[in-house]
Write a protein that holds these residues in place. Structure first.
Motif, PDB file in Angstrom:
ATOM      1  N   THR A   1    -144.020  65.173  57.995  1.00 49.36           N
ATOM      2  CA  THR A   1    -145.255  65.906  58.250  1.00 49.36           C
ATOM      3  C   THR A   1    -146.050  65.973  56.960  1.00 49.36           C
ATOM      4  O   THR A   1    -145.488  66.299  55.910  1.00 49.36           O
ATOM      5  CB  THR A   1    -144.945  67.340  58.730  1.00 49.36           C
ATOM      6  N   MET A   2    -147.336  65.644  57.040  1.00 52.55           N
ATOM      7  CA  MET A   2    -148.199  65.682  55.854  1.00 52.55           C
ATOM      8  C   MET A   2    -149.523  66.356  56.201  1.00 52.55           C
ATOM      9  O   MET A   2    -150.067  66.150  57.283  1.00 52.55           O
ATOM     10  CB  MET A   2    -148.542  64.274  55.374  1.00 52.55           C
ATOM     11  N   ILE A   3    -150.031  67.124  55.272  1.00 59.75           N
ATOM     12  CA  ILE A   3    -151.388  67.647  55.343  1.00 59.75           C
ATOM     13  C   ILE A   3    -152.102  67.105  54.111  1.00 59.75           C
ATOM     14  O   ILE A   3    -151.590  67.217  52.992  1.00 59.75           O
ATOM     15  CB  ILE A   3    -151.422  69.181  55.358  1.00 59.75           C
ATOM     16  N   TYR A   4    -153.252  66.498  54.335  1.00 65.39           N
ATOM     17  CA  TYR A   4    -153.961  65.901  53.207  1.00 65.39           C
ATOM     18  C   TYR A   4    -155.465  65.979  53.393  1.00 65.39           C
ATOM     19  O   TYR A   4    -155.962  66.154  54.497  1.00 65.39           O
ATOM     20  CB  TYR A   4    -153.517  64.450  53.004  1.00 65.39           C
TER      21      TYR A   4
ATOM     22  N   ASP B   1    -159.956  70.073  59.984  1.00 62.97           N
ATOM     23  CA  ASP B   1    -161.317  70.506  59.701  1.00 62.97           C
ATOM     24  C   ASP B   1    -162.042  69.327  59.073  1.00 62.97           C
ATOM     25  O   ASP B   1    -161.542  68.197  59.124  1.00 62.97           O
ATOM     26  CB  ASP B   1    -161.352  71.768  58.815  1.00 62.97           C
ATOM     27  N   HIS B   2    -163.182  69.572  58.444  1.00 62.19           N
ATOM     28  CA  HIS B   2    -163.988  68.480  57.907  1.00 62.19           C
ATOM     29  C   HIS B   2    -163.262  67.680  56.819  1.00 62.19           C
ATOM     30  O   HIS B   2    -163.504  66.487  56.658  1.00 62.19           O
ATOM     31  CB  HIS B   2    -165.315  69.018  57.364  1.00 62.19           C
ATOM     32  N   HIS B   3    -162.342  68.321  56.088  1.00 59.48           N
ATOM     33  CA  HIS B   3    -161.662  67.658  54.984  1.00 59.48           C
ATOM     34  C   HIS B   3    -160.194  67.348  55.263  1.00 59.48           C
ATOM     35  O   HIS B   3    -159.671  66.351  54.769  1.00 59.48           O
ATOM     36  CB  HIS B   3    -161.738  68.510  53.708  1.00 59.48           C
ATOM     37  N   ASN B   4    -159.525  68.209  55.992  1.00 61.28           N
ATOM     38  CA  ASN B   4    -158.067  68.144  56.080  1.00 61.28           C
ATOM     39  C   ASN B   4    -157.563  67.525  57.374  1.00 61.28           C
ATOM     40  O   ASN B   4    -158.101  67.781  58.443  1.00 61.28           O
ATOM     41  CB  ASN B   4    -157.487  69.554  55.934  1.00 61.28           C
ATOM     42  N   CYS B   5    -156.516  66.730  57.213  1.00 62.91           N
ATOM     43  CA  CYS B   5    -155.863  66.077  58.344  1.00 62.91           C
ATOM     44  C   CYS B   5    -154.375  66.408  58.321  1.00 62.91           C
ATOM     45  O   CYS B   5    -153.782  66.608  57.263  1.00 62.91           O
ATOM     46  CB  CYS B   5    -156.016  64.560  58.252  1.00 62.91           C
ATOM     47  N   LEU B   6    -153.794  66.439  59.501  1.00 61.15           N
ATOM     48  CA  LEU B   6    -152.356  66.573  59.681  1.00 61.15           C
ATOM     49  C   LEU B   6    -151.871  65.248  60.238  1.00 61.15           C
ATOM     50  O   LEU B   6    -152.459  64.716  61.183  1.00 61.15           O
ATOM     51  CB  LEU B   6    -152.046  67.696  60.678  1.00 61.15           C
ATOM     52  N   GLU B   7    -150.839  64.707  59.622  1.00 56.65           N
ATOM     53  CA  GLU B   7    -150.264  63.476  60.142  1.00 56.65           C
ATOM     54  C   GLU B   7    -148.763  63.669  60.269  1.00 56.65           C
ATOM     55  O   GLU B   7    -148.119  64.191  59.360  1.00 56.65           O
ATOM     56  CB  GLU B   7    -150.589  62.298  59.220  1.00 56.65           C
ATOM     57  N   ILE B   8    -148.231  63.290  61.429  1.00 54.01           N
ATOM     58  CA  ILE B   8    -146.799  63.398  61.692  1.00 54.01           C
ATOM     59  C   ILE B   8    -146.285  62.011  62.030  1.00 54.01           C
ATOM     60  O   ILE B   8    -146.838  61.336  62.899  1.00 54.01           O
ATOM     61  CB  ILE B   8    -146.512  64.372  62.853  1.00 54.01           C
TER      62      ILE B   8
END
Length: 170
Positions: free
Chosen positions: A90-93, A124-131
């Protein structure tokens, strides 16, 4: 309370060398304490101090950092490079950070055999969650996670290995 007691959190007397607490064996491991500095934003440090206070089982900030270091080392020792593992990363970037999106894709293309599936969520406009759902030889899965989580712009990430042949009794 002496400077030493504030630093290591233990009340006792012993001689200190020219470098202050460097000769202290307060950690219980018999090794010398080494002072180092960490730079952190005010709000992050405030939240860390609040967490320490809520837990109530840690004498001070230094002991809390030592706990984090010990937990990280224990987690590293649980890696099974020669076993088949399955798990999730899991990553938030912040996808606006440099060419992060391109670098994430580039790394993932080097591990197509280990990546079973991905899910991408715009937070949101900047942040993504990738699993990423992963499977394969531990060495490759851990290497993939290390490479992705080490990229500048990845704010948070965690690899969780759900099972290995050994833990399933196979």
């Amino acid at each position: 309370m002496s400077e030493h007691e504030r630093c290591c959190g233990y009340e006792h007397e012993h001689p200190h060398g020219a470098d202050g607490d460097a000769g202290c064996h307060c950690s219980g491991s018999g090794s010398e304490l080494v002072r180092f500095s960490v730079t952190a934003p005010d709000d992050l440090l405030r939240r860390f101090d609040e967490q320490i206070a809520r837990r109530g089982d840690v004498a001070n900030r230094s002991e809390a950092v030592r706990d984090l270091i010990r937990a990280s080392i224990a987690k590293e020792q649980m890696r099974t490079p020669n076993e088949h593992v399955i798990g999730s990363l899991t990553m938030i970037y912040d996808h606006h950070t440099g060419d992060l999106t391109r670098r994430l894709d580039e790394v993932q293309h080097d591990y197509t055999d280990e990546i079973v599936s991905t899910m991408h969520v715009h937070l949101d406009h900047h942040n993504c969650l990738e699993i990423l759902a992963l499977k394969g030889r531990g060495e490759r899965v851990y290497e993939l996670a290390d490479r992705l989580l080490g990229l500048r712009g990845v704010k948070h990430g965690e690899l969780t290995c759900a099972a290995t042949k050994q833990s399933l009794g196979l």
